[in-house]
Scaffold this active site. Structure first.
Site, PDB file in Angstrom:
ATOM      1  N   CYS A  33      61.879  71.975  23.980  1.00  0.00           N
ATOM      2  CA  CYS A  33      60.296  72.064  22.641  1.00  0.00           C
ATOM      3  C   CYS A  33      61.034  71.887  21.153  1.00  0.00           C
ATOM      4  O   CYS A  33      59.813  70.714  20.715  1.00  0.00           O
ATOM      5  CB  CYS A  33      60.137  73.746  22.164  1.00  0.00           C
ATOM      6  SG  CYS A  33      61.302  74.623  21.343  1.00  0.00           S
ATOM      7  N   CYS A 102      61.794  81.838  23.134  1.00  0.00           N
ATOM      8  CA  CYS A 102      61.856  81.890  21.233  1.00  0.00           C
ATOM      9  C   CYS A 102      62.357  82.953  20.786  1.00  0.00           C
ATOM     10  O   CYS A 102      63.624  82.718  19.773  1.00  0.00           O
ATOM     11  CB  CYS A 102      60.500  82.062  20.964  1.00  0.00           C
ATOM     12  SG  CYS A 102      59.464  80.860  21.502  1.00  0.00           S
TER      13      CYS A 102
HETATM   14 FE1  FES Z   1      60.254  76.512  21.127  1.00  0.00          FE
HETATM   15 FE2  FES Z   1      59.087  79.126  20.273  1.00  0.00          FE
HETATM   16  S1  FES Z   1      58.460  77.660  21.575  1.00  0.00           S
HETATM   17  S2  FES Z   1      61.297  78.291  19.924  1.00  0.00           S
END
Ligand code: FES
Length: 146
Positions: A33, A102
């Protein structure tokens, strides 16, 4: 989708910023991400007397770093090493399943910062802190950018 506590820590995160006199700095990132978490600790004796963080990431990443820093401030290194992403999630009244990774990032950021503390003293952190691993969105079906 988020609890009130998550929203509170996301909109009003605690311990944000840098520490000029930090003696430990750690950074972790999630390759998938692109979210990055950086933590700064001031450690005196074996107590983490001050903590700051900067997180470039989703709301859950900001909320979990905020809560994690609150949970380790004023605690010993040993207590901080026992902090799990589950404990951080529980303190936030839970996270949606796609956001669990996360909180792993927050746990790893604490460990990366403590590893840096040991490294600065010429001590191999791995036997104390353990291996750091990059939280993988793939395993938990993460959704970026939420
Ligand atoms: Fe990657 Fe939350 S979407 S750390």
């Amino acid at each position: 989708m988020y609890s009130e506590k998550v929203m509170d820590h996301f909109t009003n995160p605690r311990n944000v910023g840098e520490l000029a006199d930090a003696n430990a700095v750690g950074e972790v990132g999630n390759a998938k991400c692109g979210d990055i978490m950086k933590m700064y600790f001031k450690i005196e004796g074996d107590v983490i007397t001050d903590v700051r963080f900067k997180t470039f990431g989703c709301g859950a990443a900001i909320a979990t770093s905020s809560m994690a820093t609150e949970m380790i401030k004023g605690r010993t290194i040993q207590q901080a090493l026992q902090l799990t992403n589950k404990a951080v999630m529980e303190a936030l009244d839970g996270l949606p399943p796609v956001k669990v990774h996360c909180s792993v990032l927050a746990e790893q950021a604490v460990k990366a910062t403590l590893s840096d503390y040991y490294r600065r003293q010429g001590i191999d952190p791995v036997p104390i802190v353990g291996e750091l691993h990059d939280p993988d969105h793939g395993e938990e079906g993460g959704s970026c950018g939420l």
